[in-house]
Design a protein around this motif. Sequence first.
Motif, PDB file in Angstrom:
ATOM      1  N   ALA A  29      16.587 -10.813 -16.032  1.00 50.13           N
ATOM      2  CA  ALA A  29      15.402 -11.358 -16.689  1.00 50.13           C
ATOM      3  C   ALA A  29      14.461 -10.237 -17.132  1.00 50.13           C
ATOM      4  N   TRP A  85      10.402 -14.101 -19.927  1.00 51.89           N
ATOM      5  CA  TRP A  85      11.421 -13.512 -19.069  1.00 51.89           C
ATOM      6  C   TRP A  85      10.803 -12.687 -17.938  1.00 51.89           C
ATOM      7  N   ARG A 137       9.657 -15.031 -15.357  1.00 51.28           N
ATOM      8  CA  ARG A 137      10.794 -15.618 -14.660  1.00 51.28           C
ATOM      9  C   ARG A 137      11.305 -14.655 -13.583  1.00 51.28           C
ATOM     10  N   ARG A 143       9.027 -14.808 -10.519  1.00 54.21           N
ATOM     11  CA  ARG A 143       9.198 -16.014  -9.700  1.00 54.21           C
ATOM     12  C   ARG A 143      10.514 -15.959  -8.906  1.00 54.21           C
TER      13      ARG A 143
END
Length: 577
Positions: free
Chosen positions: A126, A146, A149, A152
């Motif tokens: 990512a 991205w 992401r 996370r």
Amino acid sequence: MRKDLVDTAAKHHVATQEQRHRAAGHISSLVSVSEHEAGYGGQVAESQSLDEAVIAGQAALSRGDWLAARSEFERSLRQFESPEAFEGLSWAVWWLEDVPRCLDSREQAYRLYRRRDDARSAARMALWLGDDHNEFRGATAVADGWFHRATRLLDGLEPGPEHGWLTVFDAHAALARHDTASARRLAVQAREAGRRHGAVDLEMFGLATEGLALVAEGLVDQGMRYLDEATAAALAGEYENLAPAAWTCCRLISACEEVRDYVRGTQWCRQVDEFSRRMNIRFVTGVCRAHYAAILTWHGDFAEAERELTRARDDLTENRPYWRAEAVVRLGELRRRQGRLAEAEELFGQAPGHPLARRGMAEVSLERGDPGAARDLLNRVLRRIPTTNPVSRAGPLELLVRAEVALGAYESAAGHLEEFCSIAGTVRTQPLQASARVVEGLHAAATGRSALACECFQDAIEMFEGCQAPLEAGHARLELARVLETLGRVDEARREAGIALRCLADLGVTARQHDVLTARQVEVLRLVADGLGDKEIAARLVVSEHTVHRHIANIYIRLGCSTRAAAVAGATRLGLF
């Protein structure tokens, strides 16, 4: 700045694997046979073949053989579609600048890592997808998606090298918004994470990032030492991933240029060029050439600088617009110094967001006699750079003093002059100190302190000649000649002007008209060139013959000559007509 950080994010995966796999450094570690059995239905024979192909691909990446690496990863994928092979392929085509296939391979690897429930590896992909969308397509919203992401996916996992790379990313984001205190703090965290996890490239890239922050704050000696060390480690092959090694080299040379440490920059350019050629890293070769061309331009070697910049543009393809701009804006700066202002303006316009392009446009406005436009542009630039980031403020401040002096805004110029001279005194590189003496001299001359102005210009000439900057020395001599003229020291003024103009002619430079003659003097000289005598010129301009005679005498002083024919020839050669 994100690209510097995200590049380095990939190497963390290597740090978690066997030492033999760390050498490749571009893709995640190889999975074992047992992992394949658990995740892919026990395809042992296929996974064994995959392991061999991926190892071969990694080895090819580590030696810069991108075509061989692509072939090996493609061979692996024909047998079995693994995330490792897709990730490796994404690196091979990344270096080959096959953008569509790079993005597709990264996404395939991401999906397969997610299917395997490997959050760390998915986060790595990512991060790289975010960097790719920034670097290759300028799609900042997609890139941010991205990047978030990746954050996370790593949330809640045990700390590892991946977290260190995210910290480096945060440090670069802080640098981009000129928050150097946060950048330093985060860079130290990343460096310590690299040491804890045995990831040398994370440790060294964290050190390089800390060095950038220190340089930005004006702590140049310490910051450059950190950048020197990180670059030495990169060129020695200590980085597991070639991408952050490349970024480290580029950032060091860029820092050298920004603080005007051309001696250090020249030494490192040679080393980096050799490294990038050996590893077949074209875009690094191109960026290195662009920075080296800036050094050549400073030394007045315009022909060689142009050759280097032409080669740099060839190395820096349209697929990497951010990096290609490094060559474009420096070619614009070369054209500006040559007096080819229209060409310079067109080139700066190709990269309007680049700091050098904004400064270059301000220079063009000054040289066209529009200091008001230059001041407006420079004030906009400086509003975005806090005083805690003095190195980035230095260039715009220098030009702003010149613009305000030209506008007669002497009080405002004095404040900006004080700040600029303070920065030059902190950084202490000779080119920057020489430039400070020039603008100090301009302000002194404009405010009637001619004796001080003479001292300033004389100091600047000595320093410019000491660091082999003939163009800057020539312009400083012209300013000195003008001050000597006002003091009635005619012979000295003529001598200094003659030396300066011969220097400009030798460099093939079109002189800046306002540095040599006033607008009225050019007007008078044009009429002289048309064959008019003093009486005819006086009638044409509606002035006395005495005034015309005085103008011509001053023209002789400023052009370092003693006849009408020599004055016309000199002005023509310098492009003043």
